[in-house]
Enzyme design. Structure first.
Site, short mmCIF file in Angstrom:
data_model
loop_
_atom_site.label_atom_id
_atom_site.label_comp_id
_atom_site.label_asym_id
_atom_site.label_seq_id
_atom_site.Cartn_x
_atom_site.Cartn_y
_atom_site.Cartn_z
CG HIS A 1 -10.11 2.43 2.60
ND1 HIS A 1 -10.10 1.01 2.06
CD2 HIS A 1 -8.81 2.65 2.75
CE1 HIS A 1 -9.28 0.66 2.97
NE2 HIS A 1 -8.27 2.24 3.25
CE1 TYR B 1 -2.63 -3.10 5.34
CE2 TYR B 1 -1.57 -1.42 4.50
CZ TYR B 1 -2.64 -2.55 4.42
OH TYR B 1 -3.41 -2.51 3.10
CE LYS C 1 -0.20 -5.45 3.70
NZ LYS C 1 -0.38 -6.24 2.73
CB SER D 1 -0.58 -0.16 1.03
OG SER D 1 -1.22 1.18 1.73
CB SER D 2 0.20 4.68 -1.31
OG SER D 2 -0.79 5.13 -0.32
CB CYS D 3 0.02 3.94 4.17
SG CYS D 3 0.10 1.96 4.24
#
Ligand code: GFB
Length: 311
Positions: A186, A143, A147, A114-116
């Site tokens: 989301h 999270y 990742k 994910s972009s986070c």
């Protein structure tokens, strides 16, 4: 461009998380390309957090390709509330699946992140090389750490064992089989539900979390799946590769767009007791576009199609 991997349509493919938005989109894309030999398990049939169960599953099924799209996911409040589950479940799932894919000689594995994973205040757009150059957004740090560990796991198995494991980082996604729960989802599905319900009930206003100023990029799950299929065949390198559209929108503008699509005529209210999260998360997609892939579903069109399908 020369294809690195020529996946045969009868080869056995395990999609972990095939009922979720991401896994189901990947399955649809592969079916469209003619693939027929899928192995799937629901979470009640196979708890991916259980090492012995995952080991037995791989020993029995011996998949040739793996798409690791199973994860504990959610929106900003879910990430911040279930902090232990977001780190524990995700670490366990990915450790078990990635390790067993190595043990059982899987030809190629794709890990979805994910972009986070990028630092909260990284320069924009987010280049892959910004990984681990700064502090993470606190609301989704557990999270993101999981990742990041998944990316590093794939890289380590590649460098020590020569495993063809790749990590792809999609931006914020929306599409069929999304979660519409108001607390845990989301922003995009949450706003579709909020505007739809307010219109049905004739409520005078809809509440948007935060200030409305954060910028987010949204990619339709079918575009994401198309990019995954492309990358599975064309890409084999360590480190993350971004999947996005390269364009973002403020939450306030997204709310205005959804309000128009739903046909709601009331007001918008901003609840600033709720977190904004990262101020901006725009992917640099030049690595992906340089390989020859580009998103094709326009945001407004994509939202209209999911709204029509769901409500
Ligand atoms: O989609 P979202 O929860 O994820 O929130 P993040 C995006 C922005 O929309 C935040 C605002 O600024 C929210 O405050 N927002 C406004 C809302 N109204 C709502 C609403 O009704 N529901 C929700 N959920 N948000 C998640 C991460 O961050 O994105 C995950 O926590 C993951 O780790 C995922 O990376 C893609 O983009 O802020």
């Amino acid at each position: 461009m020369e294809t690195l991997i020529n996946m045969q349509t009868n080869e056995k493919i395990y999609i972990a998380g095939h009922r979720g938005m991401v896994g189901s989109a990947i399955k649809r894309r592969l079916e469209k390309a003619g693939f027929t030999n899928f192995v799937t398990r629901t979470s009640s049939e196979l708890d991916l957090r259980n090492q012995a169960a995952v080991e037995a599953f791989f020993a029995a099924e011996k998949p040739e390709y793996v798409f690791l799209a199973a994860a504990k996911v959610g929106g900003i409040v879910a990430n911040n509330t279930y902090r232990a589950e977001f780190i524990y479940d995700n670490l366990m799932i990915q450790n078990n699946v990635i390790h067993q894919a190595y043990v059982h000689g899987v030809k190629k594995l794709m890990f979805l992140g994910s972009s986070c994973i990028y630092p909260k205040l990284a320069p924009q757009p987010l280049k892959e090389e910004y990984l681990l150059t700064g502090l993470l957004e606190p609301t989704n740090e557990p999270y993101a750490i999981a990742k990041i560990a998944g990316i590093k796991l794939c890289d380590a198995y590649r460098s020590q064992y020569g495993a063809d494991f790749i990590s792809v980082m999609p931006t914020n996604l929306y599409g069929p089989n999304d979660n519409y729960d108001l607390q845990n989802s989301h922003v995009l599905p949450a706003l579709l539900r909020k505007f739809h319900d307010a219109k049905e009930k004739g409520d005078p206003a809809v509440t948007i979390w935060g200030t409305g100023t954060p910028l987010r990029e949204f990619l339709h799950a079918d575009d994401m799946a198309d990019a995954c299929y492309f990358l599975m065949q064309q890409y084999s390198e360590p480190g993350p590769i971004n999947i996005g559209v390269g364009k973002d929108i403020s939450i306030a503008d997204l709310a205005a767009m959804i309000r128009k699509i739903v046909g709601y005529e009331g007001e918008l209210q901003f609840d600033t007791t709720k977190p904004d999260g990262t101020p901006r998360k725009l992917m640099d997609v030049s690595k992906l576009t340089g390989l020859g892939w580009k998103a094709s579903i326009h945001l407004e069109e994509g939202i209209r199609s999911v709204y029509k399908e769901k409500f």
